[in-house]
Design an enzyme around this catalytic site. Sequence first.
Site, PDB file in Angstrom:
ATOM      1  N   GLY B 300       0.816  -1.212   0.000  1.00 36.57           N
ATOM      2  CA  GLY B 300       0.000   0.000   0.000  1.00 36.57           C
ATOM      3  C   GLY B 300       0.848   1.259   0.000  1.00 36.57           C
ATOM      4  O   GLY B 300       1.972   1.292  -0.504  1.00 36.57           O
ATOM      5  N   SER B 301       0.300   2.277   0.624  1.00 42.52           N
ATOM      6  CA  SER B 301       0.919   3.608   0.557  1.00 42.52           C
ATOM      7  C   SER B 301       2.343   3.643   1.097  1.00 42.52           C
ATOM      8  O   SER B 301       3.087   4.584   0.803  1.00 42.52           O
ATOM      9  CB  SER B 301       0.067   4.596   1.340  1.00 42.52           C
ATOM     10  N   THR B 302       2.709   2.669   1.926  1.00 42.31           N
ATOM     11  CA  THR B 302       4.089   2.613   2.415  1.00 42.31           C
ATOM     12  C   THR B 302       5.051   2.677   1.228  1.00 42.31           C
ATOM     13  O   THR B 302       6.159   3.184   1.330  1.00 42.31           O
ATOM     14  CB  THR B 302       4.302   1.300   3.198  1.00 42.31           C
TER      15      THR B 302
END
Lengths: 386, 578
Positions: B300-302
């Site tokens: 995800g956004s990581t």
Amino acid sequence: MLSRVERGPVADWFWTIDRLFLAAFLALIGIGFMLSFAASPPVAERLGLDSFHFVKRHAFFLAPALVTMFAVSFLAPRQVRRLAIVILAVSIVAMVMALFFGVEVKGSRRWISVAGLSIQPSEFMKPAFVIICAWLFSERSRHPEIPGNLFAIILFCIVAALLVAQPDLGQTMLTTAIWGGMFFMAGMSWFWIMLLGGLAIAGFISAYFVFSHVAERINGFLMKGGDTFQVDTAREAIIRGDWFGQGPGEGTIKRILPDSHTDFVFSVAAEEFGILFCMVLTLLFAFIVIRGLNKAGKLQDEFSRLAVAGLSLLIGFQSFINIGVNLELLPAKGMTLPMISYGGSSMIAVALTAGFLLALTRQSPETRARRTTSRRSLIPMRPEQA
Amino acid sequence: MMRMPALSSGLGLFSFRSKPKASGHIELKGERATYGQQSRSRILITILCFGVFYSVIGARLVQYGMESEETVSSIGPADKLMASRPDLIDRNGEVLATDIRTVSLYAEPNKIVDPDEAVERLVTVLPDLDVRTTYRKLSSSSRFQWLRRQLTPKQQSQILALGIPGIGFRPEKRRFYPGGSTAAYVVGHVNIDNKGIAGMEKYIEGQGLGDLAAAGLTVNESMEPVRLSIDLRVQSVVRDELAAAMQRYSAIAAGGVVLDIHTGEVIAMTSLPDYDPNNPVEALDKNRLNRMSAGTYEMGSTFKTFTIAMGLDSGLFNINDRIDARYPLVIGGRTIRDFHATRRILTIPEVFTHSSNIGSAKMADAVGIEGHREFLTRIGLLSRMQTELPEIAMPSQPHEWKKIHSMTASFGHGVATTPLQTAVAGAALMNGGKLIEPTFLPRTREEAEKTAIQVISKKTSDEMRILMRDNVVQGSGRRAEVDGFRVGGKTGTAEKVVNGRYSNSVRFNAFLATFPVDDPQYIVLVIIDEPKPEEGKYSATAGLNAAPMVNGIIRRSAAFLGVEPKFGNDASIARLSY
């Protein structure tokens, strides 16, 4: 080097002996000694003896075994027969004595103690029995009035009865197989072969019902149940050995393999020296047996032919049964591997067998050429035939 | 030629041929010759029989040769039983795994007097003993049978008190893990023969211990303990925080790792649910896998951390550049929107703190598909991680990279990596740009330096630290801040794929953090699988669950890790204007 012109007994022996046979036997004896280093220390340790106890005993028996083999190989066929009669008579008497005075080991009376040595007379009986049966079978053509076959059957019955009484079913079956094989090779009619074969099968079936341990082993073998610790362990040892073995002294399964120095020495050989080595060992036995039978086929003299064939059968059946048990091809049965397994009586008796074989296969122009048989017959021929 | 014998003819009973004629010398010879002929053909048959016999033996030997070794018998050679293993200790010398002596019960059935009675009495001490099998074992004629491996001292003394003849005890070694499940996935476990089959136990098996054991050289030997990089105290904190979070957010799984960014040492790592290596039966459960290294997830956004680092490092973007995030991107029939839509032109730090999908997709687009792939490969996110632990999964990526794949990968969809390798790549962004292979064994900075690969510039690394800090100070990672320890980090709230579609209710959350951000020492990465909104909250984004987990871990373990708190203003980080 011995000269061919010399006619002394040693020179005679040297030029007439079958050297390939001799080499094969010596190789087996050597391999047997080598394997005793691998197979016997764990057993000795289990029994609380010195690790090399059985190795030393094996070495101790090597000398008498070699002497027996060489000495007997000097004999002429007639002398072989006489020696066999003596040995047969003595061992039958000893087997009877063992039944009454013998030490009971694992539920059977096979051993007698003479001057501190334990002797198993049935081992010595086997080669002598083969020689005498060969003689009885061969006499029927020479002296049709003598019922050689009848005597052979009676002799077989006596021996088989003694073996069953011990009881030693393995030896009984071995003796039956050899006797049957000789009977077959002597050229008997199919009628009799069928009849006696039927009897043998009936005997086998009755053994199954009479002796519970026989039934147990056969059931166990057929149904893969029962106590298969020995054969399972043997199998594991062989598979662990793989093609090239773990190396001398590197075996570990052998430590828990019962009778690793006698009945299961083949598995120990596989674990330490590999399956290829076992194949060579098997080939050595096959060589002796097939060469023996082949030579027998070429011999003119009927007695020698049957005797050589019978002795080859003895080695053949014994090696096949022993290896077959190791490889889970046959139900477990106490049977030593000739020349390889530990056992004083067995070693000397096998040396006697080898000696007989060597003596009877010596190249002798006399035996090949001679047609008259009077000199070799213990019973004078009828005048009109001579 | 063969005639039935006349059974009535007395002596002739066993001469199976017609009697020779009276003057039979010549004829006799002829007849003998026929005997010989027949006898020879019979011998030939016998030779053939033996040929077959020995061939069967040969074939069987070949069959055995083809078979591979198996442990079929119930007992191993005595040597194996006493096989020792070195103790495993943590970086401070705390015992993680050790050998203890136990005894195993065996019987010598040939010495058992009454199998019935023996079984009956044994069952009084070992009620779960199978009566039928035991009876069969005891009444066999073998000389050795195992009855029960690894008894307790109490059971041993009770069985001794029964006084059954023909049974005995054999000493054995058994592996014991004092910490139970605390470090289960790192330490691993052994099988009944004391052979390492998982985790670091398996690793040391492969480092020659297995060969030693096979040679019987480990019997009763005391060996140097093997020191791991794990800090048991931090490990306990991580596990405790994960367990608490699992419960608080009703998640199905959670995981966490603490990594030294300068040496690559894994200080703590675990995932829940885990198992107790003292009773490794549970390890067979499919759900109990080490999610940190053996599971792969779309982070995800990581992943935007890596996208922005790539953009900055490529030289195409400057930290003061602006990106238009006013309109959703339409590509290949799919629309990329922002989750917290701002509908304005964002600076790069804003792309990071607002977690703008549009912004990171545009950055990835600027770098290009090949450049993007090359960068992810360079920081080790597309290949199988190299480390001691045997349970390492292979990351997955699209079969074919097209523009859409590059763009979705820029915000962490379509590329699944193991959380541990994400942490390792994160460490490379924070430590000045050096990618260091993770290790579970102690390693010094100098040793790490030698194998380190420079993957981004020092300058990019410094800029990334500022972004990470910003995100905690004023972005989605606020709940991760621990007073005095200057945490920086990036949240990741990924939608999980359910039935082949991204679901907007089932989530996989992560938080990639570093501290202290002015001189980063450690990476902390936590993941939480399918968290539900906490009571009283309406959402379950990473900022609401993963960030507090990191907060708990750093708050409780910073002191153990030797990081000194600094209070006061954040002066050490140069604030940039934007």
